[in-house]
Design a protein around this motif. Sequence first.
Motif, PDB file in Angstrom:
ATOM      1  N   LEU A   4       0.851  -1.164  -0.005  1.00 24.65           N
ATOM      2  CA  LEU A   4       0.160  -0.034   0.300  1.00 24.65           C
ATOM      3  C   LEU A   4       0.974   1.279   0.327  1.00 24.65           C
ATOM      4  O   LEU A   4       0.476   2.371  -0.353  1.00 24.65           O
ATOM      5  CB  LEU A   4      -1.018  -0.041   1.226  1.00 24.65           C
ATOM      6  CG  LEU A   4      -2.319  -0.482   1.086  1.00 24.65           C
ATOM      7  CD1 LEU A   4      -3.160  -0.454   2.233  1.00 24.65           C
ATOM      8  CD2 LEU A   4      -3.190   0.285  -0.249  1.00 24.65           C
ATOM      9  N   LEU A   6       3.566   1.448  -1.500  1.00 24.39           N
ATOM     10  CA  LEU A   6       3.937   1.768  -2.998  1.00 24.39           C
ATOM     11  C   LEU A   6       2.884   2.420  -3.860  1.00 24.39           C
ATOM     12  O   LEU A   6       2.971   3.555  -4.367  1.00 24.39           O
ATOM     13  CB  LEU A   6       4.119   0.453  -3.611  1.00 24.39           C
ATOM     14  CG  LEU A   6       4.506   0.446  -5.242  1.00 24.39           C
ATOM     15  CD1 LEU A   6       5.787   0.997  -5.293  1.00 24.39           C
ATOM     16  CD2 LEU A   6       4.562  -0.965  -5.749  1.00 24.39           C
ATOM     17  N   LEU A   7       1.564   2.041  -3.505  1.00 25.09           N
ATOM     18  CA  LEU A   7       0.404   2.814  -4.037  1.00 25.09           C
ATOM     19  C   LEU A   7       0.219   4.161  -3.526  1.00 25.09           C
ATOM     20  O   LEU A   7      -0.104   4.924  -4.439  1.00 25.09           O
ATOM     21  CB  LEU A   7      -0.829   1.902  -3.664  1.00 25.09           C
ATOM     22  CG  LEU A   7      -2.054   2.010  -4.465  1.00 25.09           C
ATOM     23  CD1 LEU A   7      -1.958   1.750  -5.704  1.00 25.09           C
ATOM     24  CD2 LEU A   7      -3.171   1.241  -3.933  1.00 25.09           C
ATOM     25  N   LYS A   8       0.471   4.109  -2.415  1.00 30.98           N
ATOM     26  CA  LYS A   8       0.229   5.692  -1.951  1.00 30.98           C
ATOM     27  C   LYS A   8       1.346   6.563  -2.529  1.00 30.98           C
ATOM     28  O   LYS A   8       0.809   7.828  -2.691  1.00 30.98           O
ATOM     29  CB  LYS A   8       0.766   5.529  -0.254  1.00 30.98           C
ATOM     30  CG  LYS A   8       0.170   6.530   0.695  1.00 30.98           C
ATOM     31  CD  LYS A   8       0.613   6.226   1.992  1.00 30.98           C
ATOM     32  CE  LYS A   8      -0.445   7.068   2.948  1.00 30.98           C
ATOM     33  NZ  LYS A   8      -0.193   6.456   4.394  1.00 30.98           N
ATOM     34  N   ASP A  10       2.320   6.420  -5.382  1.00 36.66           N
ATOM     35  CA  ASP A  10       1.756   6.722  -6.741  1.00 36.66           C
ATOM     36  C   ASP A  10       0.459   7.618  -6.679  1.00 36.66           C
ATOM     37  O   ASP A  10       0.096   8.165  -7.904  1.00 36.66           O
ATOM     38  CB  ASP A  10       1.721   5.489  -7.510  1.00 36.66           C
ATOM     39  CG  ASP A  10       1.132   5.769  -9.090  1.00 36.66           C
ATOM     40  OD1 ASP A  10       2.046   6.198  -9.693  1.00 36.66           O
ATOM     41  OD2 ASP A  10      -0.118   5.497  -9.427  1.00 36.66           O
TER      42      ASP A  10
END
Lengths: 210, 164
Positions: A4, A6-8, A10
Amino acid sequence: MDELELLKKDWNKQSEHKKLSAKEIYPMLHKKSSSIVKMLFYISIGELVLWILINCIPYTFSDAYKQRIESIYSNNYLFAALTVFGYGIILLFIYLLFKSHKAISVTDNAKKLMESILRTRKIVKYYVIYNLVMAFISMAVGSYFFIFHSPELSDSISHLNNKQLIIMFGITLGITAVFVFAIWLFYKLIYGWLLKRLNRNYKELQKLED
Amino acid sequence: MNKEPEHSFVELLEKHQNIIHKVCRLYTNNYDAHNDLFQEITIQLWKAYPKFRGDSKFSTWMYRVGLNTAITLYRKSKRTIATQGFDGVEFKMKAETYDDTEEQQLKTMYNALHQLNDIDKALVFLYLEDKDYSEISETMGISEVNARVKMNRIKTKLKTILNP
């Protein structure tokens, strides 16, 4: 690494949807909402009006019906009391309905918002149940008086044997059951369609609190 | 009619519109549905604006109204494909084909995000927006502990997708 995170990283870099200008936003404020609260509001108003009409129209427009009712309720005080009671209940429902509609606030937390919508729906449900029960009682009382105020009918009924009486009773019960089932199905469909998503999400939230 | 509130509202909305766009992106999957939901959130915000008091930040207030509209009030148009439940099998199949590049990983993540249920999406959304658990719990109406537990479960779900 936490996926998450990593997603954050982006998330905020995502390409922006076409940015709207103030000029494009202004007309949006005056468009009509199509939210389920609005739909629910219209349905409940429809419900109130429909049942009031069902109760009033025959009495207002048919003199024969009026006379019949008045002859049945030979006791005027009883008739007046029942009428006042009926209107009182309708007023009470109108009050409860508006109060619960007003309590629906989009700025509440998600769970509370869902609960207030479901509460409003419940009030409409009780109103419908009340009317169905009243309709059932009036039908029962009505047919009782109809039979005993009409000499030919009571005469022919007295000739029926037990088996025939049971069959007649069964048919009446069957017709009533079909009638109630049809209304129930109608509501199930309307509210099922309207509140399917809300119910699912509310259950999901409740599951979290178990 | 006094145009002043309308003017200040539009100004604020224009400035913070990206929050709504992000909600729309998460809960819809095509352009028309996105615009539909954006429109509905804007109406709800405007209707609630008279009650907005400056004591909370406009953006904080927008999160709540935006999510409430997306989760509860909005009736999905036919143009929106219904949210599906989380289907681990499908993701495992997808994950098998992914290579280790970050881009691919992100794509898989976004895909997974889109298939979470409405409530899970809301939690992840607030998390991605850097909201702390007390704010998440206040917005959703669940306890802070439960918000944390749920978030951990979602993280595990996502981990499974990426590392089957």
